[in-house]
Design a protein around this motif. Structure first.
Motif, PDB file in Angstrom:
ATOM      1  N   ALA A 283       9.399  -0.457 -27.998  1.00 39.79           N
ATOM      2  CA  ALA A 283       8.041   0.053 -27.795  1.00 39.79           C
ATOM      3  C   ALA A 283       7.550  -0.267 -26.386  1.00 39.79           C
ATOM      4  N   ASP A 284       7.885  -1.435 -25.883  1.00 39.07           N
ATOM      5  CA  ASP A 284       7.501  -1.807 -24.528  1.00 39.07           C
ATOM      6  C   ASP A 284       8.194  -0.911 -23.506  1.00 39.07           C
ATOM      7  N   TYR A 285       9.461  -0.636 -23.733  1.00 35.37           N
ATOM      8  CA  TYR A 285      10.221   0.205 -22.808  1.00 35.37           C
ATOM      9  C   TYR A 285       9.697   1.644 -22.805  1.00 35.37           C
ATOM     10  N   LEU A 286       9.388   2.180 -23.984  1.00 34.99           N
ATOM     11  CA  LEU A 286       8.932   3.568 -24.070  1.00 34.99           C
ATOM     12  C   LEU A 286       7.447   3.719 -23.774  1.00 34.99           C
ATOM     13  N   GLY A 287       6.697   2.640 -23.834  1.00 32.34           N
ATOM     14  CA  GLY A 287       5.249   2.698 -23.642  1.00 32.34           C
ATOM     15  C   GLY A 287       4.828   2.637 -22.196  1.00 32.34           C
ATOM     16  N   SER A 288       3.560   2.328 -22.001  1.00 32.78           N
ATOM     17  CA  SER A 288       2.976   2.358 -20.661  1.00 32.78           C
ATOM     18  C   SER A 288       3.470   1.224 -19.767  1.00 32.78           C
ATOM     19  N   PHE A 289       4.146   0.214 -20.327  1.00 33.51           N
ATOM     20  CA  PHE A 289       4.713  -0.852 -19.503  1.00 33.51           C
ATOM     21  C   PHE A 289       6.107  -0.512 -19.001  1.00 33.51           C
ATOM     22  N   GLY A 290       6.688   0.550 -19.523  1.00 29.28           N
ATOM     23  CA  GLY A 290       8.060   0.911 -19.148  1.00 29.28           C
ATOM     24  C   GLY A 290       8.115   2.311 -18.571  1.00 29.28           C
ATOM     25  N   THR A 291       8.746   3.210 -19.314  1.00 26.17           N
ATOM     26  CA  THR A 291       8.978   4.565 -18.822  1.00 26.17           C
ATOM     27  C   THR A 291       7.806   5.502 -19.060  1.00 26.17           C
ATOM     28  N   ASP A 292       6.813   5.087 -19.797  1.00 25.70           N
ATOM     29  CA  ASP A 292       5.606   5.873 -20.080  1.00 25.70           C
ATOM     30  C   ASP A 292       5.906   7.161 -20.847  1.00 25.70           C
ATOM     31  N   VAL A 293       6.928   7.109 -21.698  1.00 25.58           N
ATOM     32  CA  VAL A 293       7.228   8.243 -22.572  1.00 25.58           C
ATOM     33  C   VAL A 293       6.119   8.381 -23.612  1.00 25.58           C
ATOM     34  N   ILE A 294       5.662   7.248 -24.146  1.00 24.38           N
ATOM     35  CA  ILE A 294       4.527   7.225 -25.064  1.00 24.38           C
ATOM     36  C   ILE A 294       3.334   6.713 -24.253  1.00 24.38           C
ATOM     37  N   THR A 295       2.352   7.571 -24.069  1.00 23.56           N
ATOM     38  CA  THR A 295       1.231   7.209 -23.194  1.00 23.56           C
ATOM     39  C   THR A 295       0.220   6.338 -23.929  1.00 23.56           C
ATOM     40  N   ALA A 296      -0.605   5.682 -23.113  1.00 28.26           N
ATOM     41  CA  ALA A 296      -1.689   4.867 -23.670  1.00 28.26           C
ATOM     42  C   ALA A 296      -2.731   5.816 -24.240  1.00 28.26           C
ATOM     43  N   PRO A 297      -3.389   5.503 -25.279  1.00 34.61           N
ATOM     44  CA  PRO A 297      -3.389   4.333 -26.134  1.00 34.61           C
ATOM     45  C   PRO A 297      -2.404   4.426 -27.292  1.00 34.61           C
ATOM     46  N   TRP A 298      -1.594   5.483 -27.341  1.00 33.96           N
ATOM     47  CA  TRP A 298      -0.689   5.671 -28.484  1.00 33.96           C
ATOM     48  C   TRP A 298       0.356   4.581 -28.570  1.00 33.96           C
ATOM     49  N   ASP A 299       0.790   4.049 -27.442  1.00 38.92           N
ATOM     50  CA  ASP A 299       1.768   2.963 -27.494  1.00 38.92           C
ATOM     51  C   ASP A 299       1.180   1.727 -28.175  1.00 38.92           C
ATOM     52  N   SER A 300      -0.080   1.426 -27.882  1.00 35.80           N
ATOM     53  CA  SER A 300      -0.734   0.274 -28.520  1.00 35.80           C
ATOM     54  C   SER A 300      -0.958   0.518 -30.009  1.00 35.80           C
TER      55      SER A 300
END
Length: 104
Positions: free
Chosen positions: A42-59
Motif C-alpha cells: 500500500a505504501d509503494y502504490l500510494g502517495s508515498f511511492g508510485t502514486d498509482v492510488i492517489t490520496a485520500p484513497w490510499d489512506s
C-alpha cells in the motif's frame, strides 16, 4: 555465510520435526507478516511511492485493511489462548517480594 542460519536451525531442532504446538504458534502469527506485506504494498502504490492510488484513497484503503487485519489478529490471539491455556503456575499472581516465574 548463507549456511549459518540452516546450521543453527538443524542444531537447535536436532534434526527432529517441530512439535505441532510450535506450528500452531506460527499459524497464529501469520496475520502479522501479511499485514506488514499489505502495508508495504500500500505504501509503494500510494502517495508515498508510485502514486498509482492517489490520496485520500490510499489512506482509506490502509484504514479498511488495518481494521480487517486487527480483527484477524484479535481472533487469532483469542483462538490461540483458548487452544493453549496457561499452566496454573503461569496464571498465579506472585505475592509481594516474590519473583514472577516469568522473570527468570
Amino acid at each position: 555465510m548463507p549456511g549459518t542460519g540452516m546450521t543453527w536451525l538443524v542444531g537447535k531442532c536436532g534434526g527432529r520435526r517441530p512439535r505441532p504446538r510450535s506450528i500452531d504458534h506460527l499459524r497464529s502469527g501469520v496475520w502479522l507478516v501479511l499485514f506488514f506485506t499489505f502495508l508495504y504494498v500500500a505504501d509503494y502504490l500510494g502517495s508515498f511511492g508510485t502514486d498509482v492510488i492517489t490520496a485520500p484513497w490510499d489512506s482509506i484503503i490502509v484504514f479498511l485493511g488495518s481494521l480487517a487485519f486487527y480483527w484477524w489478529g484479535v481472533n487469532a490471539g483469542a483462538r490461540h489462548m483458548a487452544d493453549h491455556p496457561l499452566a496454573p503456575a503461569e496464571q498465579r499472581v506472585p505475592d509481594d517480594g516474590e519473583l514472577s516465574p516469568l522473570a527468570h
